[in-house]
Design a protein around this motif. Structure first.
Motif, PDB file in Angstrom:
ATOM      1  N   GLU B 228       0.836  -1.187   0.000  1.00 48.21           N
ATOM      2  CA  GLU B 228       0.000   0.000   0.000  1.00 48.21           C
ATOM      3  C   GLU B 228       0.878   1.247   0.000  1.00 48.21           C
ATOM      4  N   GLN B 229       1.896   1.210   0.835  1.00 50.89           N
ATOM      5  CA  GLN B 229       2.782   2.362   0.972  1.00 50.89           C
ATOM      6  C   GLN B 229       3.469   2.670  -0.365  1.00 50.89           C
ATOM      7  N   GLU B 230       4.006   1.601  -0.950  1.00 49.61           N
ATOM      8  CA  GLU B 230       4.709   1.772  -2.224  1.00 49.61           C
ATOM      9  C   GLU B 230       3.746   2.311  -3.279  1.00 49.61           C
ATOM     10  N   CYS B 231       2.517   1.834  -3.195  1.00 50.91           N
ATOM     11  CA  CYS B 231       1.513   2.285  -4.147  1.00 50.91           C
ATOM     12  C   CYS B 231       1.310   3.787  -4.026  1.00 50.91           C
ATOM     13  N   ARG B 232       1.153   4.256  -2.807  1.00 45.62           N
ATOM     14  CA  ARG B 232       0.969   5.693  -2.597  1.00 45.62           C
ATOM     15  C   ARG B 232       2.106   6.480  -3.215  1.00 45.62           C
ATOM     16  N   GLU B 233       3.320   6.046  -2.946  1.00 41.32           N
ATOM     17  CA  GLU B 233       4.490   6.785  -3.413  1.00 41.32           C
ATOM     18  C   GLU B 233       4.566   6.815  -4.942  1.00 41.32           C
ATOM     19  N   LYS B 234       4.442   5.631  -5.525  1.00 36.99           N
ATOM     20  CA  LYS B 234       4.606   5.566  -6.975  1.00 36.99           C
ATOM     21  C   LYS B 234       3.463   6.256  -7.712  1.00 36.99           C
ATOM     22  N   VAL B 235       2.277   6.198  -7.119  1.00 37.00           N
ATOM     23  CA  VAL B 235       1.142   6.862  -7.751  1.00 37.00           C
ATOM     24  C   VAL B 235       1.333   8.376  -7.689  1.00 37.00           C
ATOM     25  N   ALA B 236       1.871   8.845  -6.591  1.00 34.11           N
ATOM     26  CA  ALA B 236       2.124  10.283  -6.463  1.00 34.11           C
ATOM     27  C   ALA B 236       3.072  10.727  -7.564  1.00 34.11           C
ATOM     28  N   LYS B 237       4.144   9.968  -7.754  1.00 32.89           N
ATOM     29  CA  LYS B 237       5.103  10.289  -8.820  1.00 32.89           C
ATOM     30  C   LYS B 237       4.431  10.246 -10.182  1.00 32.89           C
ATOM     31  N   LEU B 238       3.621   9.221 -10.358  1.00 33.73           N
ATOM     32  CA  LEU B 238       2.940   9.074 -11.643  1.00 33.73           C
ATOM     33  C   LEU B 238       2.181  10.335 -12.015  1.00 33.73           C
ATOM     34  N   PHE B 239       1.373  10.799 -11.072  1.00 39.65           N
ATOM     35  CA  PHE B 239       0.555  11.976 -11.372  1.00 39.65           C
ATOM     36  C   PHE B 239       1.388  13.249 -11.462  1.00 39.65           C
ATOM     37  N   LYS B 240       2.505  13.218 -10.806  1.00 39.90           N
ATOM     38  CA  LYS B 240       3.356  14.405 -10.812  1.00 39.90           C
ATOM     39  C   LYS B 240       4.029  14.586 -12.177  1.00 39.90           C
ATOM     40  N   TYR B 241       4.526  13.464 -12.708  1.00 38.76           N
ATOM     41  CA  TYR B 241       5.338  13.579 -13.914  1.00 38.76           C
ATOM     42  C   TYR B 241       4.641  13.205 -15.218  1.00 38.76           C
ATOM     43  N   GLN B 242       3.460  12.606 -15.113  1.00 39.39           N
ATOM     44  CA  GLN B 242       2.810  12.156 -16.329  1.00 39.39           C
ATOM     45  C   GLN B 242       1.412  12.763 -16.462  1.00 39.39           C
ATOM     46  N   VAL B 243       0.974  12.840 -17.694  1.00 37.23           N
ATOM     47  CA  VAL B 243      -0.425  13.196 -17.934  1.00 37.23           C
ATOM     48  C   VAL B 243      -1.199  11.883 -18.005  1.00 37.23           C
ATOM     49  N   VAL B 244      -2.204  11.764 -17.211  1.00 45.68           N
ATOM     50  CA  VAL B 244      -2.972  10.521 -17.141  1.00 45.68           C
ATOM     51  C   VAL B 244      -4.442  10.859 -17.276  1.00 45.68           C
ATOM     52  N   ASP B 245      -5.156  10.162 -18.145  1.00 43.07           N
ATOM     53  CA  ASP B 245      -6.599  10.415 -18.217  1.00 43.07           C
ATOM     54  C   ASP B 245      -7.424   9.174 -17.923  1.00 43.07           C
ATOM     55  N   GLY B 246      -6.716   8.082 -17.574  1.00 40.73           N
ATOM     56  CA  GLY B 246      -7.424   6.869 -17.189  1.00 40.73           C
ATOM     57  C   GLY B 246      -6.526   5.980 -16.354  1.00 40.73           C
ATOM     58  N   VAL B 247      -7.109   5.277 -15.393  1.00 39.63           N
ATOM     59  CA  VAL B 247      -6.318   4.388 -14.544  1.00 39.63           C
ATOM     60  C   VAL B 247      -7.024   3.054 -14.419  1.00 39.63           C
ATOM     61  N   PHE B 248      -6.248   1.995 -14.676  1.00 41.08           N
ATOM     62  CA  PHE B 248      -6.769   0.647 -14.430  1.00 41.08           C
ATOM     63  C   PHE B 248      -5.909   0.030 -13.343  1.00 41.08           C
ATOM     64  N   ALA B 249      -6.547  -0.349 -12.232  1.00 40.52           N
ATOM     65  CA  ALA B 249      -5.797  -0.934 -11.115  1.00 40.52           C
ATOM     66  C   ALA B 249      -6.226  -2.383 -10.914  1.00 40.52           C
ATOM     67  N   VAL B 250      -5.271  -3.238 -10.527  1.00 43.18           N
ATOM     68  CA  VAL B 250      -5.591  -4.667 -10.416  1.00 43.18           C
ATOM     69  C   VAL B 250      -6.340  -5.022  -9.137  1.00 43.18           C
ATOM     70  N   ASN B 251      -6.595  -4.063  -8.300  1.00 44.90           N
ATOM     71  CA  ASN B 251      -7.513  -4.321  -7.190  1.00 44.90           C
ATOM     72  C   ASN B 251      -8.172  -3.016  -6.782  1.00 44.90           C
ATOM     73  N   GLU B 252      -9.153  -3.092  -5.934  1.00 41.74           N
ATOM     74  CA  GLU B 252      -9.922  -1.875  -5.660  1.00 41.74           C
ATOM     75  C   GLU B 252      -9.161  -0.917  -4.760  1.00 41.74           C
ATOM     76  N   LEU B 253      -8.328  -1.461  -3.920  1.00 39.93           N
ATOM     77  CA  LEU B 253      -7.603  -0.587  -3.009  1.00 39.93           C
ATOM     78  C   LEU B 253      -6.650   0.335  -3.767  1.00 39.93           C
ATOM     79  N   TYR B 254      -5.908  -0.230  -4.698  1.00 40.87           N
ATOM     80  CA  TYR B 254      -4.978   0.579  -5.478  1.00 40.87           C
ATOM     81  C   TYR B 254      -5.728   1.630  -6.293  1.00 40.87           C
ATOM     82  N   ALA B 255      -6.871   1.262  -6.796  1.00 39.18           N
ATOM     83  CA  ALA B 255      -7.671   2.218  -7.542  1.00 39.18           C
ATOM     84  C   ALA B 255      -8.072   3.376  -6.634  1.00 39.18           C
ATOM     85  N   LEU B 256      -8.430   3.039  -5.429  1.00 37.30           N
ATOM     86  CA  LEU B 256      -8.868   4.050  -4.472  1.00 37.30           C
ATOM     87  C   LEU B 256      -7.738   5.007  -4.122  1.00 37.30           C
TER      88      LEU B 256
END
Lengths: 347, 347
Positions: B228-256
């Motif tokens: 979960e922790q790693e997810c938070r960190e990497k997702v933060a980076k993702l949104f910081k450096y990339q333009v994203v208009d859709g997200v598919f997560a392999v479970n509901e928690l990561y999506a959340l």
DNA sequence: AACCAAAGCGAAAACGTTTTCGTGTTAAAA
DNA sequence: TTTTAACACGAAAACGTTTTCGCTTTGGTT
């Protein structure tokens, strides 16, 4: 394809008697070392494992524990099962799980089918319907047969057996008190219209906390609901017609619904209104804001219930002495309530 | 206090033989009506119930089903258990639940203790550790002993037995496709770094959907996380450096977690960015906004697995014929993705 | 040579059923 | 009256163990 090998087969192959084989496997000193070695080697080769059923019949105990719960798709109950599993497995017991689906009839049937040798004792949380009817004859029956029984959470006072509960009234009192201490004065209660005893106890705790704080009870702030839909409607009315600065809900879902309503009205959480829920589940953990909750420690409840039952089964405890263990609840403070630091500011 | 009454005791009381009592209770026509009435009346009076263990031993079947799962505090698994329970109970079977806690050793021990008569067949979803090691000897062993085995969700191709799965790759494909159809082009994948086969399959579906839509894969949009922790960190980076208009997560928690990050950055959901998760649980249902998910139909999976096992047990199906049932997934559209109506607008 | 103890093993009972087979009694058929 | 068939029931085996008790054989002691 190859059937499991039995003592009889080993005996025949090695040309000794069944008794000799049995004793040899258990390293009896009645048997010569030669024979022991021979038998054990053969048993190992053919991967002999004693038949549990035969042993159960002989010993008149199955080493199985029957667990009957209203439903399994429910965080609290799964935590309890995990706890039971934990202590049971450590001590060589298996757990047979049956679901009553909140139905009285299914509960009775489940108990009857399990009570005839399949299990050595029961752990049960009765269905809503059972509580409603107050018909506990099936519980009384197994107790009369001398089968140990442990009830948890939804218990029946009139049945004389071991019990594991939380102090619902005290827990609710603490929860409401936490709201009061953080500055709330107009505290709403969202509860269920019920025969389920725990609901009433939680209401009692709410009332006592207000009384002790010298806050008058306002009937308009108490909403009783029976369904998610009804909850939404009544909560909407509540926020529309009343000023509310704190909400105590008897489960996390109702708390969440109320939070959502508050957010829709642009109220700030926890500054304008605080929320606290009963039962700590996933929803509370991951809601936005995260929800302060009363945690029931289901895993520990399961562990205690399991251990109490096993203590009876292994006769580590007199079979006519019953205890009720009260597992302490705690309050997990999250974002939906004001922190103690703000306390002076907000008062 | 009063022990359960047995055939032998009834026989002695009524001064007939055990065989007569047994037959009388089953209304055998070998026995006179007089005797039948007498015996049945007595049996009813003393509440006679046949001992399951004795019957199990005689019939060499226990009418118990062993279910082994990695953990029970998990919406998907509880749904599966409910489904199994449902068909099992209807057909006179009990369910013995064992938890492996994702441990290989505990899985092996559980299977060994159950496999010696306690149960007639297994339903299992193997632990992560087991999948990692690819050590399935314990499964092979029970199969070789002629004990029916049904695997679900996390299955092992190399074991020859009945299986119930979902088409993870197809489901992921559909999910990503839904994002594409509603106008998303820069679609991120949040997945697990894994040996767990399902993770890889879902990744495959993601890739295929992009390819078929003629969208180039951007490695920067694929994040692999283990916690979960790693997810938070990497997702933060993702949104910081990339333009994203859709997200598919392999479970509901990561999506959340990803949704939360997007909200913190004041992105509008689903207008600026859409989300879809795998596995429909409580979180998806009650998140804000509610989360569109791939639903796996755990209850149906459980029902099918249970029925397949029972079919084998009751010999309604050849014991050397194995099937793999693929349960269709569906997409439950909620607030986190754009509706089809907006489709033209958003493209 | 006579006796005894210990060693090593087997027979049988027990747990609670179900089922097969055999047997004695009674009523009907020859 | 004799044979036969139906009827009603009991004995026993079987499922796979464990455990008690008794038996035989061996070796050692007087």
């Amino acid at each position: 394809m190859k059937r499991k090998v039995t003592l009889k087969q080993i005996a025949k192959e090695l040309d000794v008697s069944v008794s000799t084989v049995s004793k040899a496997l258990r390293n009896s000193k009645e048997i010569s070392q030669d024979t022991i070695d021979k038998v054990q080697a053969f048993a190992k080769l053919y991967n002999y494992r004693p038949n549990n059923i035969a042993i159960s019949l002989k010993n008149r105990k199955s080493k199985n524990i029957g667990v009957i719960i209203p439903e399994i798709v429910h965080h609290f109950f799964t935590m309890v099962i995990s706890g039971i599993e934990n202590v049971a497995n450590e001590q060589g017991y298996n757990v047979i799980v049956c679901l009553s689906n909140e139905s009285f009839d299914k509960e009775v049937i489940n108990m009857e089918t399990l009570a005839n040798g399949s299990i050595d004792g029961f752990i049960i949380s009765v269905s809503k319907e059972t509580q409603q009817r107050r018909d506990f004859h099936h519980l009384r029956e197994v107790v009369n047969q001398g089968m140990p029984l442990v009830m948890f959470d939804r218990v029946a006072d009139e049945i004389y057996c071991d019990k594991v509960v939380i102090d619902d009234a005290q827990a609710a009192y603490n929860a409401v008190n936490h709201l009061i201490e953080t500055g709330c004065r107009r505290i709403a209660l969202i509860t269920t219209e019920d025969y389920v005893s725990v609901g009433n106890l939680r209401t009692l705790g709410y009332l006592n906390a207000l009384r002790d704080a010298g806050i008058e009870v306002n009937e308009n702030l108490v909403v009783k609901v029976n369904s998610e839909q009804e909850c939404r409607e009544k909560v909407a009315k509540l926020f529309k017609y009343q000023v509310v600065d704190g909400v105590f809900a008897v489960n996390e879902l109702y708390a969440l619904i109320a939070m959502r309503e508050a957010q829709n009205r642009d109220l700030k959480i926890p500054d304008d209104v605080s929320f606290i829920g009963f039962t700590d589940g996933l929803l509370s953990q991951y809601s936005n804001p995260t929800l302060t909750t009363v945690v029931q420690h289901g895993y520990e409840i399961g562990q205690h219930a399991g251990q109490m039952l096993i203590d009876k089964l292994e006769e580590r405890e007199a079979d006519d002495y019953f205890r009720t263990e009260v597992i302490k609840t705690s309050i997990l403070k999250r974002e939906s309530t004001k922190s103690g630091d703000n306390l002076k500011v907000s008062q």
